[in-house]
Motif scaffolding. Structure first.
Motif, PDB file in Angstrom:
ATOM      1  N   UNK A  36      23.204  16.848  45.985  1.00  0.00           N
ATOM      2  CA  UNK A  36      23.449  15.574  46.657  1.00  0.00           C
ATOM      3  C   UNK A  36      23.526  15.678  48.178  1.00  0.00           C
ATOM      4  N   UNK A  37      23.894  16.828  48.699  1.00  0.00           N
ATOM      5  CA  UNK A  37      24.027  16.988  50.141  1.00  0.00           C
ATOM      6  C   UNK A  37      22.882  17.825  50.679  1.00  0.00           C
ATOM      7  N   UNK A  38      22.563  17.655  51.924  1.00  0.00           N
ATOM      8  CA  UNK A  38      21.553  18.489  52.559  1.00  0.00           C
ATOM      9  C   UNK A  38      20.133  18.108  52.198  1.00  0.00           C
ATOM     10  N   UNK A  39      19.230  19.008  52.502  1.00  0.00           N
ATOM     11  CA  UNK A  39      17.796  18.742  52.368  1.00  0.00           C
ATOM     12  C   UNK A  39      17.352  18.534  50.925  1.00  0.00           C
ATOM     13  N   UNK A  40      17.945  19.233  49.984  1.00  0.00           N
ATOM     14  CA  UNK A  40      17.521  19.105  48.588  1.00  0.00           C
ATOM     15  C   UNK A  40      17.726  17.681  48.094  1.00  0.00           C
ATOM     16  N   UNK A  41      18.846  17.083  48.425  1.00  0.00           N
ATOM     17  CA  UNK A  41      19.146  15.728  47.968  1.00  0.00           C
ATOM     18  C   UNK A  41      18.221  14.674  48.526  1.00  0.00           C
ATOM     19  N   UNK A  42      17.503  14.994  49.584  1.00  0.00           N
ATOM     20  CA  UNK A  42      16.600  14.028  50.202  1.00  0.00           C
ATOM     21  C   UNK A  42      15.194  14.054  49.599  1.00  0.00           C
ATOM     22  N   UNK A  43      14.904  15.063  48.786  1.00  0.00           N
ATOM     23  CA  UNK A  43      13.585  15.165  48.153  1.00  0.00           C
ATOM     24  C   UNK A  43      13.410  14.062  47.121  1.00  0.00           C
ATOM     25  N   UNK A  44      12.199  13.552  46.997  1.00  0.00           N
ATOM     26  CA  UNK A  44      11.907  12.515  46.011  1.00  0.00           C
ATOM     27  C   UNK A  44      11.335  13.135  44.749  1.00  0.00           C
ATOM     28  N   UNK A  45      11.748  12.588  43.605  1.00  0.00           N
ATOM     29  CA  UNK A  45      11.256  13.052  42.314  1.00  0.00           C
ATOM     30  C   UNK A  45      10.864  11.843  41.476  1.00  0.00           C
ATOM     31  N   UNK A  46       9.841  11.977  40.618  1.00  0.00           N
ATOM     32  CA  UNK A  46       9.495  10.872  39.721  1.00  0.00           C
ATOM     33  C   UNK A  46      10.479  10.861  38.544  1.00  0.00           C
ATOM     34  N   UNK A  47      11.027   9.698  38.258  1.00  0.00           N
ATOM     35  CA  UNK A  47      11.993   9.557  37.166  1.00  0.00           C
ATOM     36  C   UNK A  47      11.445   8.533  36.178  1.00  0.00           C
ATOM     37  N   UNK A  48      11.330   8.924  34.923  1.00  0.00           N
ATOM     38  CA  UNK A  48      10.875   8.002  33.885  1.00  0.00           C
ATOM     39  C   UNK A  48      11.997   7.014  33.617  1.00  0.00           C
ATOM     40  N   UNK A  49      11.712   5.744  33.783  1.00  0.00           N
ATOM     41  CA  UNK A  49      12.759   4.727  33.724  1.00  0.00           C
ATOM     42  C   UNK A  49      13.186   4.399  32.303  1.00  0.00           C
ATOM     43  N   UNK A  50      12.254   4.221  31.392  1.00  0.00           N
ATOM     44  CA  UNK A  50      12.629   3.891  30.014  1.00  0.00           C
ATOM     45  C   UNK A  50      11.508   4.320  29.085  1.00  0.00           C
ATOM     46  N   UNK A  61      15.282   9.611  45.420  1.00  0.00           N
ATOM     47  CA  UNK A  61      15.813  10.868  45.949  1.00  0.00           C
ATOM     48  C   UNK A  61      16.643  11.585  44.878  1.00  0.00           C
ATOM     49  N   UNK A  62      16.623  12.894  44.919  1.00  0.00           N
ATOM     50  CA  UNK A  62      17.383  13.672  43.938  1.00  0.00           C
ATOM     51  C   UNK A  62      18.858  13.276  43.964  1.00  0.00           C
ATOM     52  N   UNK A  63      19.427  13.034  45.154  1.00  0.00           N
ATOM     53  CA  UNK A  63      20.855  12.691  45.230  1.00  0.00           C
ATOM     54  C   UNK A  63      21.161  11.417  44.442  1.00  0.00           C
ATOM     55  N   UNK A  64      20.251  10.421  44.465  1.00  0.00           N
ATOM     56  CA  UNK A  64      20.468   9.190  43.701  1.00  0.00           C
ATOM     57  C   UNK A  64      20.359   9.454  42.201  1.00  0.00           C
ATOM     58  N   UNK A  65      19.399  10.282  41.822  1.00  0.00           N
ATOM     59  CA  UNK A  65      19.239  10.607  40.408  1.00  0.00           C
ATOM     60  C   UNK A  65      20.473  11.330  39.873  1.00  0.00           C
TER      61      UNK A  65
END
Length: 80
Positions: A36-50, A61-65
């Protein structure tokens, strides 16, 4: 040599448990702050919604996921 003689054939998967347990990275990956903190949390990832309704994917962003996963985990009731 003993391992090679006792190992399963090449046609079977082989699993080594705990082989990376001493790696510093493994300990860091278990901490939410790493994701959640730093550069890793800012990376974007595809998330299957349903999966069931085929709603597609969302980039987040990974932090949101990770935050979403913690909220979902907290909302689950413990088994009876």
């Amino acid at each position: 040599e003993e391992f090679l003689l006792a190992a399963p054939s090449a046609q079977e998967p082989l699993l080594f448990r705990g082989g990376c347990a001493a790696w510093h990275a493994v300990k860091r990956w278990a901490e939410a702050d790493f994701w959640t903190l730093g550069a890793v949390g800012q990376r974007f990832v595809p998330v299957e919604m349903d999966y069931w309704f085929d709603s597609g994917y969302k980039l987040m962003p990974i932090r949101e996921f990770v935050a979403h996963c913690f909220v979902a985990e907290a909302q689950q009731s413990p088994p009876p």
